[in-house]
Scaffold this active site. Structure first.
Site, PDB file in Angstrom:
ATOM      1  N   GLN A   1       2.946   9.952   1.211  1.00 62.16           N
ATOM      2  CA  GLN A   1       4.281   9.362   1.319  1.00 62.16           C
ATOM      3  C   GLN A   1       5.199   9.739   0.162  1.00 62.16           C
ATOM      4  O   GLN A   1       6.408   9.593   0.257  1.00 62.16           O
ATOM      5  CB  GLN A   1       4.184   7.834   1.386  1.00 62.16           C
ATOM      6  CG  GLN A   1       3.530   7.329   2.655  1.00 62.16           C
ATOM      7  CD  GLN A   1       3.371   5.828   2.608  1.00 62.16           C
ATOM      8  OE1 GLN A   1       2.402   5.316   2.084  1.00 62.16           O
ATOM      9  NE2 GLN A   1       4.347   5.108   3.135  1.00 62.16           N
TER      10      GLN A   1
ATOM     11  N   HIS B   1      -4.491   1.880   7.655  1.00 62.18           N
ATOM     12  CA  HIS B   1      -3.112   2.389   7.706  1.00 62.18           C
ATOM     13  C   HIS B   1      -2.918   3.507   6.665  1.00 62.18           C
ATOM     14  O   HIS B   1      -2.353   4.556   6.975  1.00 62.18           O
ATOM     15  CB  HIS B   1      -2.168   1.202   7.447  1.00 62.18           C
ATOM     16  CG  HIS B   1      -0.715   1.546   7.354  1.00 62.18           C
ATOM     17  ND1 HIS B   1       0.222   1.081   8.249  1.00 62.18           N
ATOM     18  CD2 HIS B   1      -0.019   2.302   6.465  1.00 62.18           C
ATOM     19  CE1 HIS B   1       1.422   1.547   7.911  1.00 62.18           C
ATOM     20  NE2 HIS B   1       1.304   2.280   6.830  1.00 62.18           N
ATOM     21  N   GLU B   2      -3.423   3.265   5.453  1.00 65.01           N
ATOM     22  CA  GLU B   2      -3.220   4.253   4.373  1.00 65.01           C
ATOM     23  C   GLU B   2      -4.078   5.508   4.586  1.00 65.01           C
ATOM     24  O   GLU B   2      -3.624   6.617   4.310  1.00 65.01           O
ATOM     25  CB  GLU B   2      -3.513   3.627   3.002  1.00 65.01           C
ATOM     26  CG  GLU B   2      -2.674   2.407   2.642  1.00 65.01           C
ATOM     27  CD  GLU B   2      -1.173   2.592   2.775  1.00 65.01           C
ATOM     28  OE1 GLU B   2      -0.684   3.729   2.693  1.00 65.01           O
ATOM     29  OE2 GLU B   2      -0.489   1.577   2.995  1.00 65.01           O
TER      30      GLU B   2
ATOM     31  N   GLY C   1       0.833  -1.202   0.000  1.00 59.81           N
ATOM     32  CA  GLY C   1       0.000   0.000   0.000  1.00 59.81           C
ATOM     33  C   GLY C   1       0.860   1.241   0.000  1.00 59.81           C
ATOM     34  O   GLY C   1       1.996   1.226   0.501  1.00 59.81           O
TER      35      GLY C   1
ATOM     36  N   HIS D   1      -2.333   7.818   6.815  1.00 57.08           N
ATOM     37  CA  HIS D   1      -1.311   8.641   6.141  1.00 57.08           C
ATOM     38  C   HIS D   1      -1.930   9.928   5.593  1.00 57.08           C
ATOM     39  O   HIS D   1      -1.332  10.996   5.684  1.00 57.08           O
ATOM     40  CB  HIS D   1      -0.685   7.882   4.971  1.00 57.08           C
ATOM     41  CG  HIS D   1       0.439   6.969   5.352  1.00 57.08           C
ATOM     42  ND1 HIS D   1       1.572   7.396   6.007  1.00 57.08           N
ATOM     43  CD2 HIS D   1       0.615   5.637   5.147  1.00 57.08           C
ATOM     44  CE1 HIS D   1       2.397   6.365   6.188  1.00 57.08           C
ATOM     45  NE2 HIS D   1       1.835   5.282   5.683  1.00 57.08           N
TER      46      HIS D   1
ATOM     47  N   LEU E   1       6.341   1.634   4.147  1.00 54.86           N
ATOM     48  CA  LEU E   1       7.456   1.990   3.268  1.00 54.86           C
ATOM     49  C   LEU E   1       8.183   3.245   3.762  1.00 54.86           C
ATOM     50  O   LEU E   1       9.334   3.464   3.412  1.00 54.86           O
ATOM     51  CB  LEU E   1       6.966   2.190   1.823  1.00 54.86           C
ATOM     52  CG  LEU E   1       6.475   0.915   1.125  1.00 54.86           C
ATOM     53  CD1 LEU E   1       5.907   1.237  -0.245  1.00 54.86           C
ATOM     54  CD2 LEU E   1       7.592  -0.112   1.010  1.00 54.86           C
TER      55      LEU E   1
HETATM   56 NI    NI Z   1       2.590   3.348   5.527  1.00 56.66          NI
END
Ligand code: NI
Length: 167
Positions: A51, A133-134, A46, A137, A92
């Site tokens: 990011q 989780h995404e 993902g 972000h 990541l």
């Molecule tokens: Ni992440």
């Protein structure tokens, strides 16, 4: 398409809040293509636009083993959630670190698709964890923000060391 540089924790740009996408333009399509390529190359399951230092509400996910099931979420919202699950999460933006985070086990998501249509769907298990989780972000939250200050400072030190080693 192009690979995009991924911001690493504790880069302050990871704390920016992403803006909703008003319209699916060529620029957004290109961003989605580049994000997918970057996620597959990393490799990861993902990636949120935050990011790659683009602060719009776009996420790409692919949890398939065969890496051929790309899910693109634009302006996603969790409209219902239930249960609890502890998954071992990585990111990541936090290379080589994994920890247990409490998430909802089942969620209902409302999202815009690449076609511009709005869709609602249910997700559970790994996919539900990944979506939560995404979406974090996009709100400027990295999973390590849920950990203790002690763990956070250890992670910062470890990442700094890793970066020096790869220079
Ligand atoms: Ni992440």
């Amino acid at each position: 398409m192009a690979l995009l540089p991924i911001l690493e924790y504790p880069d302050p740009r990871l704390k920016k809040v992403a803006q909703p996408v008003a319209e699916i333009t060529q620029e957004i399509r290109q961003l989605i293509g580049n994000m997918a390529e970057t996620m597959y190359a990393a490799p990861g399951i993902g990636l949120a636009a935050t990011q790659v230092d683009v602060h719009v509400q776009v996420i790409v996910i692919d949890i398939s083993e065969t890496k051929d099931d790309l899910l693109t979420l634009i302006n996603p919202e969790i409209i219902a959630s239930s249960g609890e699950i502890y998954g071992d999460e990585g990111c990541l933006s936090v290379p080589n670190y994994f920890d247990q985070i409490k998430r909802a086990e089942k969620i209902t998501v409302r999202t815009m698709m690449e076609t511009g249509e709005t869709r609602e769907f249910n997700a559970e298990g790994l996919l539900a964890v990944c979506i939560q989780h995404e979406i974090d972000h996009l709100r400027g939250i990295v999973f390590v923000d849920y950990l203790s200050k002690l763990k956070q400072s250890r992670i910062v030190k470890k990442l700094k060391k890793q970066r020096q080693m790869t220079m």
